[in-house]
Design an enzyme around this catalytic site. Structure first.
Site, mmCIF file in Angstrom:
data_model
loop_
_atom_site.group_PDB
_atom_site.id
_atom_site.type_symbol
_atom_site.label_atom_id
_atom_site.label_comp_id
_atom_site.label_asym_id
_atom_site.label_seq_id
_atom_site.Cartn_x
_atom_site.Cartn_y
_atom_site.Cartn_z
ATOM 1 N N GLU A 450 0.825 -1.208 0.000
ATOM 2 C CA GLU A 450 0.000 0.000 0.000
ATOM 3 C C GLU A 450 0.863 1.264 0.000
ATOM 4 O O GLU A 450 0.485 2.273 -0.593
ATOM 5 C CB GLU A 450 -0.933 -0.002 1.219
ATOM 6 C CG GLU A 450 -1.967 -1.119 1.207
ATOM 7 C CD GLU A 450 -2.840 -1.087 -0.035
ATOM 8 O OE1 GLU A 450 -3.084 0.014 -0.581
ATOM 9 O OE2 GLU A 450 -3.276 -2.160 -0.484
ATOM 10 N N ASP A 525 -4.945 -5.257 -9.275
ATOM 11 C CA ASP A 525 -4.132 -4.213 -9.913
ATOM 12 C C ASP A 525 -3.904 -4.539 -11.388
ATOM 13 O O ASP A 525 -4.129 -3.711 -12.272
ATOM 14 C CB ASP A 525 -2.764 -4.101 -9.225
ATOM 15 C CG ASP A 525 -2.883 -3.745 -7.759
ATOM 16 O OD1 ASP A 525 -3.968 -3.305 -7.368
ATOM 17 O OD2 ASP A 525 -1.904 -3.917 -7.031
#
Length: 683
Positions: A450, A525
């Site tokens: 993150e 992603d």
């Protein structure tokens, strides 16, 4: 809602409230018929024997005959009845019964000496023919059937009294709304100004048609409200019902469909007939796509029940007979599957798009839903509106409702900003996964993943500002980097999209830099990058080899009976070049993310440490780390502890501006809905 009732209902029902008309009279008739049938059945079952004398055994009869005590007998088939000269007695159930008339039956094997014995004793013999029709058997057989029909008749009468009878199945289910009972007006609808203006014009035309007719104008026959779910299409219809001074009929598209063929078409005729009787009037059909789908797309052909209903709807809207004084409003979120004959001018003349609200409209919607909620003075509606891109009106209402529930859970006197923040996280991402336990290695991997997203987003000039980054597991996401756009976006520049791709690839780049490996957490992603890069090449003409050309085809809804797959209109060689171009864009995005994280390695490492320590870091601290102010941030952390009251994080997957990166490592495969909710930039 106004329900029309016959004026003589109370008179017909005997003045009993809630009783069906004439039900008292019919109930009396039914009871008389049932009593008569029971009497006939009893007569047939017991016969005339009970009325003609005491039933005795044949042996007793022979005994009385031999004793000379029989005066007269009547023979009818196997039945023998008669009179005695003097009273006789018999013992029955410990009781003595006296009789002078009797009934008995001949044995099946017969009695050849009976007639001789009767003559010798001087007995008067009377013979009668046996009845040829078995009344007793018929009555006993018909009685259960008649009882069943009687019960069924009462049941049908009660259903008809409630408007659900067999003969009311073809009646329209449209509800007539009374303006006095519908208190929703256009003041209760925020945003959608153009839609409200169009609908106000329809109301003005119905109230004062001469104003437009003198200029040669005609009232539109149909108004179609189109927009995503939750944007307020039905709310606008309720506002029209509250504003208009004309009868307003409301019905759902599914109310026309039944298992009986032709019922839907009959209900359409009945609905328009009722509306014409009270014209000028408005009919609102919600979920029009349930009956308005393209014809000829199914296996039923033109005889399908749905198609018959649609054909009748088309005829009523603009058929041979004029449809004067009735305006039809309809709502759908699937305009792509509607039949073209339904949406042409003359039927639905106007198509009003009710889109997702803008930031200004979101603020107005929040203010409407906050009227009956005590808010803290610190609550900033402008900030909430900016932090909820892609929210519909229904989403915003749910947001404030969840905030009120959270405030009640924490026993707050007013709704605080923290309650709204937690409610937003809960609405977008789901509940916090408190039972999930991560070991130190997984927390470190998750934190760096993150942090990679957040640092790249904070460094690149065209990326949206970072709102916060968190590794708090919620729903299927293990962590989130949330970005909020500074304003609503409707057009996207190529440099913005390229930066967006690099931000998404930041998590995979972080895994390679720190751990020299790849994890399954980057699955979402990579899917986002592939979809966005493919759109750049095929739809937006942003590839180096295919500039200013769109190779993609519109993929409409697939129906049974239509072509299931559309072939591409370019060669295999071009397809190979498209794949190579997508690979190039993806590789460049990944390399930019790697270079950015390598250049800002100190901020990258420090942000990962803060995430491991506090689980959540606000966006302004991320920006401060990137700007090189690491020491002051460390001092503030040491002095005050966590500089930010940890609230549950939000996933921005619902943002239509693609301003949230939810690329948390998770073994769970994201659902199709989750993939679609993180929408790529589209013009």
């Amino acid at each position: 809602m106004a329900n029309r009732t016959p004026d003589n209902e109370e008179e017909n029902s005997g003045g009993v409230p809630g009783q069906a008309p004439g039900s008292g009279r019919w109930r009396l008739i039914i009871w008389v018929v049932l009593a008569t049938l029971f009497g006939l059945w009893a007569y047939g079952y017991w016969g005339q024997g009970a009325a003609g004398g005491e039933r005795i055994s044949y042996s007793e009869f022979r005994s009385q005959l031999q004793n000379g005590n029989v005066q007269r007998v009547v023979v009818e088939g196997n039945s023998v009845s008669g009179e005695l000269k003097s009273t006789a007695s018999k013992t029955q159930q410990d009781n003595t019964v006296e009789y002078d008339q009797f009934v008995t039956y001949l044995p099946s094997f017969g009695d050849e000496k009976l007639m001789t014995l009767l003559e010798s004793k001087g007995v008067e013999v009377v013979t009668e023919p046996e009845s040829s029709f078995p009344w007793s058997l018929v009555i006993m057989g018909l009685l259960p059937v008649l009882l069943l029909f009687g019960v069924g008749y009462i049941f049908l009468r009660r259903m008809q009294a409630q408007g659900q009878g067999l003969f009311s199945v073809r009646k329209s289910k449209a509800k007539l709304f009374d303006k006095g009972e519908e208190d929703t007006t256009f003041d209760d609808v925020a945003g959608a100004d153009s839609a409200k203006e169009e609908l106000r014009e329809i109301i003005k035309f119905l109230k004062d048609p001469q104003r437009f007719e003198r200029l040669g104008g005609k009232v539109p026959k149909g108004v179609l409200l189109v927009g995503p779910p939750g944007t307020g299409k039905t709310l606008l219809a309720r506002a029209v019902a509250g504003e208009a001074d004309v009868p307003f009929f409301s019905v759902s598209g599914s109310d026309f469909m039944e298992m009986f063929v032709g019922v839907g078409a009959s209900r359409v005729r009945d609905m328009f007939s009722e509306a014409k009787e009270t014209s000028p009037a408005i009919i609102f059909i919600d979920e029009l796509d349930s009956i308005g789908r393209k014809r000829g797309a199914g296996m039923g052909g033109g005889h399908d029940e749905r198609e018959q209903t649609l054909n009748q709807m088309l005829s009523e809207l603009d058929g041979f007979e004029e449809n004067e004084g009735v305006v039809v409003m309809a709502a759908t979120n699937r305009p792509d599957i509607l039949d073209s004959a339904l949406t042409r001018p003359g039927r639905f003349d106007r198509q009003i798009t009710v889109d997702l609200p803008t930031q200004k409209a979101r603020k107005e919607i929040l203010e409407i839903h906050a009227r009956n909620k005590p808010l803290s003075d610190e609550v900033n509606m402008e900030e909430i509106a900016r932090s909820t891109p892609g929210f519909s009106g229904a989403d915003l209402e749910n947001l404030l409702n969840e905030a009120a529930l959270l405030a009640g859970r924490y026993d707050h006197e007013r709704i605080e900003p923290g309650d709204i923040e937690q409610a937003r996280d809960k609405v977008i991402m789901g509940l916090k996964r408190d039972g999930l336990v991560l070991d130190d290695e997984e927390r470190k991997l998750l934190a760096y993943h993150e942090a990679g997203h957040a640092i790249v987003a904070a460094v690149l000039a065209n990326a949206d500002p970072v709102h916060k980054v968190t590794i708090v597991p919620r729903g299927k996401a293990m962590g989130v980097t949330q970005q909020l756009p500074e304003k609503d976006k409707y057009l996207y520049r190529e440099d913005y999209i390229l930066d967006r791709l690099s931000v998404i690839m930041g998590g995979r780049a972080a895994e390679e830099i720190i751990f020299d490996t790849a994890t399954s957490g980057a699955e979402n992603d990579l899917k986002q990058v592939r979809k966005m890069a493919r759109k750049m090449v095929l739809d937006w003409g942003m590839g180096e080899r295919f500039k200013h050309i769109a190779l993609g085809e519109d993929q409409g809804s697939v129906f049974l009976g239509e072509e299931l797959a559309k072939g591409r209109d370019y060669s295999d060689e071009t397809a190979r070049e498209v794949d190579e171009e997508i690979q190039r864009i993806t590789a460049n995005a990944f390399q930019r993310a790697v270079d950015t994280l390598t250049e800002h390695r100190n901020a990258f490492d420090r942000l990962a440490e803060l995430l491991i320590e506090r689980e959540e870091v606000p966006g302004d601290e991320v920006l401060r780390l990137v700007d090189g102010d690491v020491e002051s941030l460390d001092d503030m952390t040491a002095t005050n502890g966590a500089p930010h009251d940890t609230t549950e994080t939000a996933d921005g997957e619902a943002s239509t501006e693609a301003d949230v990166v939810d690329e948390s490592p998770t073994s769970a495969e994201p659902s199709e809905e989750d993939e679609e909710s993180t929408t790529e930039p589209s013009s």
